[in-house]
Structure formats: structure tokens, C-alpha cells
Design a protein around this motif. Sequence first.
Motif, mmCIF file in Angstrom:
data_model
loop_
_atom_site.group_PDB
_atom_site.id
_atom_site.type_symbol
_atom_site.label_atom_id
_atom_site.label_comp_id
_atom_site.label_asym_id
_atom_site.label_seq_id
_atom_site.Cartn_x
_atom_site.Cartn_y
_atom_site.Cartn_z
ATOM 1 N N LEU A 120 46.163 -2.412 26.446
ATOM 2 C CA LEU A 120 45.359 -3.367 27.214
ATOM 3 C C LEU A 120 44.072 -3.718 26.472
ATOM 4 C CD1 LEU A 120 45.735 -2.038 30.881
ATOM 5 C CD2 LEU A 120 46.508 -4.249 30.014
ATOM 6 N N MET A 121 43.477 -2.731 25.827
ATOM 7 C CA MET A 121 42.207 -2.952 25.132
ATOM 8 C C MET A 121 42.396 -3.619 23.773
ATOM 9 S SD MET A 121 40.330 0.661 26.029
ATOM 10 C CE MET A 121 38.883 0.275 25.068
ATOM 11 N N SER A 122 43.575 -3.521 23.199
ATOM 12 C CA SER A 122 43.782 -4.089 21.857
ATOM 13 C C SER A 122 44.685 -5.321 21.908
ATOM 14 C CB SER A 122 44.369 -3.030 20.930
ATOM 15 O OG SER A 122 45.583 -2.524 21.473
ATOM 16 N N VAL A 123 45.949 -5.122 22.260
ATOM 17 C CA VAL A 123 46.935 -6.205 22.194
ATOM 18 C C VAL A 123 46.675 -7.268 23.252
ATOM 19 C CG1 VAL A 123 49.384 -6.763 22.285
ATOM 20 C CG2 VAL A 123 48.636 -4.618 21.247
ATOM 21 N N ASP A 124 46.559 -6.854 24.530
ATOM 22 C CA ASP A 124 46.409 -7.826 25.614
ATOM 23 C C ASP A 124 45.082 -8.580 25.519
ATOM 24 O OD1 ASP A 124 48.832 -7.360 27.398
ATOM 25 O OD2 ASP A 124 48.091 -5.328 27.166
ATOM 26 N N ALA A 125 44.020 -7.892 25.159
ATOM 27 C CA ALA A 125 42.728 -8.560 24.999
ATOM 28 C C ALA A 125 42.772 -9.574 23.862
ATOM 29 C CB ALA A 125 41.634 -7.532 24.738
ATOM 30 N N GLN A 126 43.478 -9.235 22.789
ATOM 31 C CA GLN A 126 43.607 -10.158 21.652
ATOM 32 C C GLN A 126 44.397 -11.404 22.049
ATOM 33 O OE1 GLN A 126 42.221 -9.886 18.584
ATOM 34 N NE2 GLN A 126 43.081 -11.891 18.065
ATOM 35 N N ARG A 127 45.368 -11.256 22.940
ATOM 36 C CA ARG A 127 46.172 -12.408 23.348
ATOM 37 C C ARG A 127 45.346 -13.405 24.162
ATOM 38 N NH1 ARG A 127 51.893 -9.320 24.695
ATOM 39 N NH2 ARG A 127 52.588 -9.247 22.529
ATOM 40 N N PHE A 128 44.416 -12.916 24.950
ATOM 41 C CA PHE A 128 43.524 -13.838 25.660
ATOM 42 C C PHE A 128 42.637 -14.584 24.672
ATOM 43 C CE2 PHE A 128 44.567 -11.255 29.381
ATOM 44 C CZ PHE A 128 44.705 -12.250 30.344
ATOM 45 N N MET A 129 42.202 -13.903 23.629
ATOM 46 C CA MET A 129 41.394 -14.551 22.604
ATOM 47 C C MET A 129 42.212 -15.616 21.861
ATOM 48 S SD MET A 129 39.454 -12.797 19.360
ATOM 49 C CE MET A 129 38.772 -13.801 18.042
ATOM 50 N N ASP A 130 43.473 -15.306 21.553
ATOM 51 C CA ASP A 130 44.331 -16.263 20.852
ATOM 52 C C ASP A 130 44.652 -17.486 21.709
ATOM 53 O OD1 ASP A 130 44.347 -14.503 18.733
ATOM 54 O OD2 ASP A 130 46.253 -13.573 19.310
ATOM 55 N N LEU A 131 44.606 -17.324 23.029
ATOM 56 C CA LEU A 131 44.947 -18.434 23.934
ATOM 57 C C LEU A 131 43.853 -19.490 23.993
ATOM 58 C CD1 LEU A 131 46.787 -19.666 26.169
ATOM 59 C CD2 LEU A 131 45.572 -18.224 27.806
ATOM 60 N N MET A 132 42.605 -19.095 23.787
ATOM 61 C CA MET A 132 41.473 -20.003 24.016
ATOM 62 C C MET A 132 41.562 -21.318 23.237
ATOM 63 S SD MET A 132 39.542 -18.803 26.371
ATOM 64 C CE MET A 132 41.021 -18.154 27.151
ATOM 65 N N PRO A 133 41.922 -21.326 21.931
ATOM 66 C CA PRO A 133 41.986 -22.621 21.241
ATOM 67 C C PRO A 133 43.094 -23.541 21.744
ATOM 68 C CG PRO A 133 41.828 -20.798 19.672
ATOM 69 C CD PRO A 133 42.128 -20.206 21.003
ATOM 70 N N TYR A 134 44.108 -22.971 22.429
ATOM 71 C CA TYR A 134 45.259 -23.767 22.846
ATOM 72 C C TYR A 134 45.250 -24.114 24.331
ATOM 73 C CZ TYR A 134 46.996 -21.982 18.398
ATOM 74 O OH TYR A 134 47.137 -21.644 17.067
ATOM 75 N N VAL A 135 44.403 -23.458 25.130
ATOM 76 C CA VAL A 135 44.474 -23.651 26.571
ATOM 77 C C VAL A 135 44.117 -25.081 26.964
ATOM 78 C CG1 VAL A 135 42.070 -22.947 27.034
ATOM 79 C CG2 VAL A 135 43.843 -22.583 28.779
ATOM 80 N N GLN A 136 43.260 -25.745 26.180
ATOM 81 C CA GLN A 136 42.891 -27.123 26.490
ATOM 82 C C GLN A 136 44.054 -28.088 26.271
ATOM 83 O OE1 GLN A 136 40.078 -27.864 27.842
ATOM 84 N NE2 GLN A 136 38.630 -26.262 27.314
ATOM 85 N N LEU A 137 45.063 -27.665 25.532
ATOM 86 C CA LEU A 137 46.212 -28.544 25.287
ATOM 87 C C LEU A 137 47.032 -28.783 26.545
ATOM 88 C CD1 LEU A 137 47.501 -27.250 21.823
ATOM 89 C CD2 LEU A 137 46.267 -29.357 22.301
ATOM 90 N N MET A 138 46.795 -28.011 27.597
ATOM 91 C CA MET A 138 47.521 -28.230 28.849
ATOM 92 C C MET A 138 47.250 -29.623 29.406
ATOM 93 S SD MET A 138 47.550 -24.644 30.947
ATOM 94 C CE MET A 138 45.766 -24.473 31.000
ATOM 95 N N TRP A 139 46.040 -30.143 29.197
ATOM 96 C CA TRP A 139 45.734 -31.516 29.618
ATOM 97 C C TRP A 139 45.595 -32.454 28.418
ATOM 98 C CZ3 TRP A 139 41.448 -33.730 27.578
ATOM 99 C CH2 TRP A 139 40.443 -32.889 27.096
ATOM 100 N N SER A 140 45.188 -31.913 27.254
ATOM 101 C CA SER A 140 44.977 -32.763 26.087
ATOM 102 C C SER A 140 46.292 -33.279 25.509
ATOM 103 C CB SER A 140 44.205 -31.990 25.010
ATOM 104 O OG SER A 140 44.064 -32.754 23.836
ATOM 105 N N ALA A 141 47.309 -32.421 25.449
ATOM 106 C CA ALA A 141 48.598 -32.837 24.884
ATOM 107 C C ALA A 141 49.241 -33.956 25.704
ATOM 108 C CB ALA A 141 49.536 -31.638 24.767
ATOM 109 N N PRO A 142 49.334 -33.840 27.044
ATOM 110 C CA PRO A 142 49.870 -34.980 27.811
ATOM 111 C C PRO A 142 49.039 -36.251 27.662
ATOM 112 C CG PRO A 142 49.883 -32.992 29.157
ATOM 113 C CD PRO A 142 49.124 -32.663 27.916
#
Length: 307
Positions: free
Chosen positions: A117-139
Amino acid sequence: EPSLAKALVNAFGGLMLVAAVFKFVQDLLTFVSPQLLKLMIQFTRDPTIPTWRGYLYAVLLFVGAEIQSLFLHQYFHRCYRTGIRVKTAIISAVYRKALKLNNNARKQSTVGEIVNLMSVDAQRFMDLMPYVQLMWSAPLQMVLAIFFLWQTVGVSVLAGIGVMILLIPVNAVVAVFTRKLQIKQMAYKDERIKLTNEVLSGIKVIKLYAWEKSFLKSITEARKKELTVLKWSAYLGAVTSFMWTCAPFMVALATFATYSLTGHDLTSDKAFVALSLFDILNFPLSFLPMLVSSMVQAFVSVKRGKK
């Protein structure tokens, strides 16, 4: 009911909103270049147009590209900075919670799970940040690209849209399989780290009774299960990336073929402008697999973090 996603939105929603403004402006500026390119081609074909207009179009192309690049870099800068803050907040929250666990809770949550939780899962939230805006930007980019393509090649763009629609069910199936593989991978990872911690904590007893080979065998088997899931995830990711990399080419091919077969004359201004718009369409299509993968991984991490 406590929600990790709501807590992250309340804490970092303002920062992501500022990044969304930069992304929105950059998306709009992206479609200025094809229109200027169309005017530039018309200028080269029509000798009656004054020369100063050509210089003006060239300067506007340069200035537009510079401003677009500036806004895009500001967007990514804020996304990565927010991602680091999200990762730090999750690690701190998990560590603080781990220090307050009672005996019953410690039996339900292993050391390996807490470490992940402290290493892998926390890193995945960090990796998501640059792509989360694509939920509205891509359409948004896809709708605008199709709108300008409709103005350029007319009804022929429907052939390209048909190719994109055919890929949607495939993307949904890939998302389901990716989620299942992520859940399996995290379960096997928790098991492996639990065994490793048990070996390290009881290394004196293991060495005393010469149990090294049996424990090594258990850890190796757990790692083999994890590697099998990782291998299938890599295969699935490769197929998805190949499919979405070919998607813009297939969309352009279907559109141009339909436009030519319906008796239209494919002139240079239409061809270059359409190719420029297809290049813009390539960005959301190529990043969709990354968005789906990051969203699935973050969803799995949210479920694990609720415990």
C-alpha cells in the motif's frame, strides 16, 4: 462511509482544476494550427493574395505552437507535482494507520499488504495524475477533430468514426481483463512479501533448523505466480498498444478511401489539413490504453486502501 477518492479530491481538487484550465486552453490551441495551415496552402496556390499574409500566417503558426507548448508544459508540471503530493499523503496516511492498528486488525492486514500500500498502490495514484484529465480532454479533442474533419472531407469522416466505434467494445473487454489481472497480481505480491518478511524476521530459527531450501522454494513459487500474471499483463498491454497505434492510420485510410471512392477530388489543402487533424486525433487514441490501465490500477488500489 469513508472514501479515499473523495478525500483525495477534497485535498487536491483545486490543483487539478488549475491543471485542467491549462489543458483546456492547450486543447483549443491545438486546432488553430490546421486552420492556419489551410490558409497557408491557399496562399501558396493563389498568387493574388498579398505577400504580407504569408508572413503573418507563418508568424501565427510559430506563436501558436509556442503558446501551446507553454500551456502543455505547465499542465504536466502541475500534474506531476500533484502526483508527488498525492503519493506522499497516501504513504503518510497508511503509515499513521499502521501505527494505530489493534491486534485484531493486525491479523487481517499483513506486513506485506501494508508495504505494498505504501509503495506500489501509492505509486499508482501518482502515475494516474498526468492521465486523469484525459477523461474529459480525450473526448473533447476527438469531438473537435471530427467536427473539423467533417468540414474538410464531409460525410466521408463517418467511415473513420465507424472504425473508432468498432474499437470501443475491444477496449471494454481489455479493461475487464486488465482489472482481473491487477487483482491477481496484487494478491500474489502480498503473499510473496509476507513470506519474505517472515523469513527475514525468523532467519535465526531457519538457519538453525536448515530450512533455507524449503522457504526459498515457497518464495520462488509465489514469485512464479506473480511473474505469470505480469507476463500476461505485458502481452495484453502490447496487443492494446499495437491496436491503438494502428487506429489513427486505419481511421485516416477509411476516410480518404471513402472520400475518393465517392467521386471527390482530394486536393492538397484538404489532404494536408485532414492529415494534420488525424495527427491531433492520434494523441487521445494513443493515450487511451494508458488511461484505461492507470484507471483500472487506481480502482484496484482504492479498494485495497478502504481496508
